[in-house]
Design an enzyme around this catalytic site. Sequence first.
Site, mmCIF file in Angstrom:
data_model
loop_
_atom_site.group_PDB
_atom_site.id
_atom_site.type_symbol
_atom_site.label_atom_id
_atom_site.label_comp_id
_atom_site.label_asym_id
_atom_site.label_seq_id
_atom_site.Cartn_x
_atom_site.Cartn_y
_atom_site.Cartn_z
ATOM 1 N N TYR A 80 -18.444 -26.714 18.745
ATOM 2 C CA TYR A 80 -17.705 -27.051 18.054
ATOM 3 C C TYR A 80 -16.361 -27.661 18.806
ATOM 4 O O TYR A 80 -15.667 -26.675 18.616
ATOM 5 C CB TYR A 80 -18.125 -26.533 16.428
ATOM 6 C CG TYR A 80 -17.294 -27.062 15.374
ATOM 7 C CD1 TYR A 80 -18.198 -28.147 14.632
ATOM 8 C CD2 TYR A 80 -16.089 -26.609 14.701
ATOM 9 C CE1 TYR A 80 -17.622 -28.346 13.912
ATOM 10 C CE2 TYR A 80 -15.467 -27.471 13.636
ATOM 11 C CZ TYR A 80 -16.197 -28.015 13.147
ATOM 12 O OH TYR A 80 -15.671 -29.319 12.239
ATOM 13 N N GLU B 148 -14.850 -35.465 14.536
ATOM 14 C CA GLU B 148 -15.999 -34.030 14.241
ATOM 15 C C GLU B 148 -17.081 -34.008 15.623
ATOM 16 O O GLU B 148 -17.705 -35.315 15.038
ATOM 17 C CB GLU B 148 -16.670 -33.268 12.962
ATOM 18 C CG GLU B 148 -17.016 -32.088 13.188
ATOM 19 C CD GLU B 148 -17.415 -31.681 11.636
ATOM 20 O OE1 GLU B 148 -17.216 -30.420 10.978
ATOM 21 O OE2 GLU B 148 -18.336 -32.965 10.692
#
Lengths: 401, 309
Positions: free
Chosen positions: A122, A210
């Site tokens: 992530y 992101e």
Amino acid sequence: MNIHEYQAKAMFRESGVSVQRGVHCTTVEQALSAYDSLNSDVVAVKSQIHAGGRGKGDLFCPDSGELVMQGGVKVAFSRMEVENYSSNILGHKLVTKQTGPSGKIVSNLYVESGCDIAHEYYLAILVDREEDAILIMASTEGGVDIEEVAETSPEAIHKVWFDPSDGLSEEVANSLGDSLGLSGNSRTSFTEMMVNLASLFTEKDCSMIEINPLVRDGNGLMVALDAKVSFDENATFRHPWREGLRDSSEESDVEVRAHEHGLSYVDLEGNIGCLVNGAGLAMATMDVIKLYGGEPANFLDIGGGADSESITAAFEIILEDTRLEGILVNIFGGIIRCDMVARSIIEASEETGLNIPLVVRFSGTNHDEGRKVLEESDLDVITVSTLGDAGEAIVKAIGGN
Amino acid sequence: MSIWINDETRVLVQGITGSQGTFHGTRMVEYGTDIVGGVTPGKGGQVVDLPGRSVPVFDTMSEAVSSTRAEASVIYVPARFAAPAIIEAADSFHELNGGGLIVCITEGIPTLDMVKVISHLEKRPGVRLIGPNCPGIISPGSDGGCKIGIMPGSIHAKGRIGIISKSGTLTYEAVAQTMSVGEGQTTCVGIGGDPVNGTGFIECLEAFENDPDTEAVVMIGEIGGTAEEEAAAWSKANFSKPLVGFVAGATAPPGKRMGHAGAIISGGKGTAEEKFSAFEAAGIHIARDPSKIGEALVSALVEAGLRES
């Protein structure tokens, strides 16, 4: 301002951030020719909407409400599957955790070559308001709900910061790669990607990037398998190119119209329309309505520089909302004069017609004059002088407790 | 007494020839603020007429500061020019006076510009920035006072309460609340609602703690970030005076930006409930209803033995 994954990935590609080959499509035919051109055994067929949780979302027929398919992101192993998935996605309504029950109609699709995934990570880049610096957050727990990771195992999230004037140094990027346990060509590839993403973030005035998941592929190289990018609206003046990326079908009509008049509008669930000057006071007004047992239908800040035109527009926007059972206007005059607001309210009501209770609270500059203007008009209006009284009066007026 | 400004503070207006600059320059002088000049690049040598005085316009802040001996500056320039204006002011005050006060009213400054400004200011510790995107700072005097910003002067009166707020008109609401219970203000500071800004709650609390005339403080926060929680924790250990707190946005949905760039609940953080809890844990008197801030202030003052009822 948010953009689609396919647009973000085009930006990534230009900035030297590694992504899979992919094609943006708006029809099933385009999706099929994308499949042919990619020449990949496996492709991902991805719904493009401005909301997360697409993979776990459900697609519904917008007319019948029938469930068409589960999952807004599909892996296809054949041409037939591509045809099947893309026709199930395009023109249908995708409901995810983030869209709310009304969902979003999918008009854009991204068909992307499959990727040999060794591990999912992530990654997020954002402005850290507490540290006054740009924060890069990374975790070895990719592909999952990162908020849950932050909650249950915060130690699995690694953080580094950089100053936008200096940019991200290779040393700092390397140290983040080390924290993720990357070595050899993987770490080199990670560092290169981080440095490029960091410059992209500052050059394009992003507010967030992101990537979930960021993957290490079978060759050890880092690839951005997803891409979520949003821009700082305050910096739009120096990035005119952004206009070309704007998908206004993703924004509510009212919010777009409000924005054009310099108003800040957010749609809520209730039945009491609000018109307030100042963001903090607008929130406080919503809070007061709730405290007295009512439900605000919107947040509407007319801003510091509102003139009679924008106030009339604001009032018209509110009057058009058919859910409303009452309206509360709360103005603390500073630069804005209450009498000017009063005249704008009368003008808008005469044009659009007002047939629900209206409570007006004026305080500050010219509040007495404003009240007088309203009381001398034909408008059916309840005037009060404090915020508490305003909340009580509007809830009572619509028959609440 | 007051914090950071007083009747004598000499103030420059950056952007004085613009409509906002002239309008508010006039209002500030009417209130009693000592406006000593202004800056608009390319208009040096002109004069701006304000009530009862004409003030010189300079091309640069460094000329303006050295000619007028100004100690403070207020910025009304458009967002795209605001960050360079803050940096220019900071450099001039730092080099010529060793420090100074900059109040930036401008709304809509790009966040990364502000990140760069803050890192620039860190190297100039004598310079204080209030804002941006704020109403400014005001200290009511017995006759007029010092107002550096856009707030309506008439709603204030000299007194013993300090006010700190992230929001503009909600600051006025807090002022009206203190007035409704017969209390005036020492200084009201609007710190602004942007995610990255200058002076924060803690610095204001610290200054109010050290100001003998301030006997209690009202602190107005809003959703987003963790500044309120940090201020609450700080106050528990370091702030001895009665403190009243309110947080706007209890009904705001997550993920939606409520007007201010900083007012957004993201990743489940920054909710009003968390902030109220932090206030309560720190012994701060809370008002969940902004129209009850006055009542909460009275009970805080009574509890501290500073008021009968």
